[in-house]
Design a protein around this motif. Structure first.
Motif, short mmCIF file in Angstrom:
data_model
loop_
_atom_site.label_atom_id
_atom_site.label_comp_id
_atom_site.label_asym_id
_atom_site.label_seq_id
_atom_site.Cartn_x
_atom_site.Cartn_y
_atom_site.Cartn_z
N SER A 66 0.81 -1.22 0.00
CA SER A 66 0.05 -0.01 -0.05
C SER A 66 0.83 1.21 0.04
CB SER A 66 -0.83 -0.06 1.38
OG SER A 66 -1.88 1.29 1.43
N ALA A 67 0.38 2.19 -0.64
CA ALA A 67 1.16 3.48 -0.65
C ALA A 67 0.26 4.57 -0.61
CB ALA A 67 1.99 3.73 -2.29
N GLY A 68 0.57 5.59 0.41
CA GLY A 68 -0.61 6.52 0.67
C GLY A 68 0.04 7.53 1.56
N ILE A 69 -0.73 8.36 2.10
CA ILE A 69 -0.50 9.44 3.06
C ILE A 69 -0.15 8.92 4.47
CG2 ILE A 69 -1.30 11.47 4.29
CD1 ILE A 69 -3.50 11.77 1.82
N GLY A 70 -0.68 8.01 4.92
CA GLY A 70 -0.43 7.46 6.12
C GLY A 70 -1.29 6.39 6.60
N HIS A 71 -1.31 5.83 7.82
CA HIS A 71 -1.92 4.55 8.16
C HIS A 71 -3.31 4.71 8.41
CE1 HIS A 71 -0.99 0.38 10.30
NE2 HIS A 71 -2.43 0.74 10.46
N ASN A 72 -4.07 4.20 7.47
CA ASN A 72 -5.40 4.17 7.26
C ASN A 72 -6.21 5.66 7.65
OD1 ASN A 72 -5.62 1.29 7.02
ND2 ASN A 72 -5.64 0.88 9.14
N ILE A 73 -5.68 6.43 7.00
CA ILE A 73 -6.38 7.86 7.24
C ILE A 73 -7.04 8.61 6.07
CG2 ILE A 73 -4.66 8.27 9.10
CD1 ILE A 73 -2.79 10.03 7.37
#
Length: 371
Positions: A66-73
């Protein structure tokens, strides 16, 4: 150099130079981890987490995460990186989707499953979700070792029918593929338990799911070994933290697993991993993840006979130092065989919101297998 013993009660021995601040994951019994895929500068995909890895028939290493902003946010998607030099270098993250941009019903990419088919293709299934309001399963197939990816038919698993997909895309003796996950709200008719689905066409489409475990559990790492399915499944806060599942068809057994903490310390144990050794069909390998309440954690290696499931802990793979704000979000280890007792391991470490990177290393399990 001088040797400093830290977290002695949990058996972690870390060697650092005197006066040097400890930063990042540290190797213990099997070598030293290294940075494989650094957190991108683009804040939309700076947080890399929850990796899977496989080796193709051509020797290419492919990792999905997973690549994103942060952890499940809110704000993430499934991404892949490829190594064609035995893990020395990996390509930059390549997004296959991104939420909520691609579908505003979902805010994040969650867990995923990865495997290689009998015809040499890669199959990647990934979860997308919005809290407990909506979930789906998406899928892709690559026939050229990760260069290009084409969507597969996951309609029997998608849009509030299942929830999360996790772990392996497993090859069966009869030529089918199998994948597992856990149900989530608001899925119907089940919102709790563990599901199983098969593919009859090398991952191009997936059959309707069936519930194999009714208990509310999470992240089933399940493989096929010794004529049955064998797996570890995470509980949420119980002691011990993993359950063991075995079975096939309509006959499934769920018991407490021996894999779990031996230390008297407050911790959580996310992300179980289990696999069968391709060079010894009677041997299973498992990875136990630990997150300590005070910060930091560890990854431990276990092994067992596939029939007797006599699990024993054989060594510590990685230690994560406590009180490091740049490595507060950790683990989800996964590994793939390279041949001749060598394996390639990946995991993630970083901030909960902000930069997080994929780490890994090659580990030699020949000695552990002979003990």
């Amino acid at each position: 150099m001088r040797t400093l013993m830290t977290a002695a009660s949990i058996g972690v021995c870390v060697i650092v130079a005197a006066g040097t601040a400890l930063a990042g994951p540290v190797g213990v019994d099997f070598g030293v981890p290294r940075l494989l895929i650094p957190a991108p500068d683009d804040e939309r995909i700076t947080h890399l987490s929850w990796p899977r890895i496989v080796k193709t028939g051509e020797g290419v290493l492919v990792t999905a995460y997973s690549a994103g902003i942060g952890h499940n946010i809110g704000g993430s998607g499934p991404a892949v990186s490829v190594s064609r030099d035995g893990g020395e270098t990996f390509s930059e993250p390549r997004l296959l989707a991104y939420f909520p941009d691609d579908d505003d019903r979902y805010e994040d990419c969650g867990n995923m499953a990865l495997g290689v088919t009998e015809d040499g293709a890669l199959i990647l299934l990934a979860m997308a979700y919005h809290s407990d309001e909506a979930n789906t399963i998406l899928g892709w197939r690559s026939e050229n070792d990760g260069l290009t990816w084409n969507p597969v038919d996951t309609s029997n698993l998608a849009e509030n029918q299942t929830g999360s997909v996790y772990g392996h895309v497993t090859s069966m003796p009869d030529g089918r593929l199998a994948v597992t996950g856990h149900y989530r709200q608001p899925s119907e008719p089940y919102s709790e338990g563990v599901w199983l689905s098969f593919s009859d066409d090398n991952g191009r489409s997936w059959n309707p799911h069936e519930r194999i475990v009714e208990r509310r559990l999470f992240e089933p790492a399940i493989i096929y070994a010794g004529g049955r399915f064998v797996g570890l499944i995470r509980d949420d806060g119980s002691e011990p933290p993993y359950w063991q599942v075995t079975g096939e068809g309509d006959d499934w057994e769920l018991t407490r697993s021996a894999v779990g903490p031996k230390e008297d310390i407050e911790l959580r144990a996310p992300s179980p991993f289990v696999t069968v050794d391709p060079e010894d069909a009677e041997r299973l390998w498992a990875l136990e993840s630990q997150r300590f309440a005070e910060g930091g954690g560890a990854i431990w290696l276990w092994t067992a006979n596939a029939e007797t499931l006599d699990w024993r802990r054989v060594g510590q793979v990685v230690a994560f130092p406590a009180d490091d704000p740049n490595h507060a979000d950790i683990t989800y280890p996964w590994m793939t065989p390279l041949g001749d007792g060598q394996w390639f391991l990946v995991f993630y470490s970083g901030q909960r919101r902000g930069p997080s990177s994929i780490y890994g290393m090659e580990i030699d399990l020949r000695e552990a297998a002979q003990e």
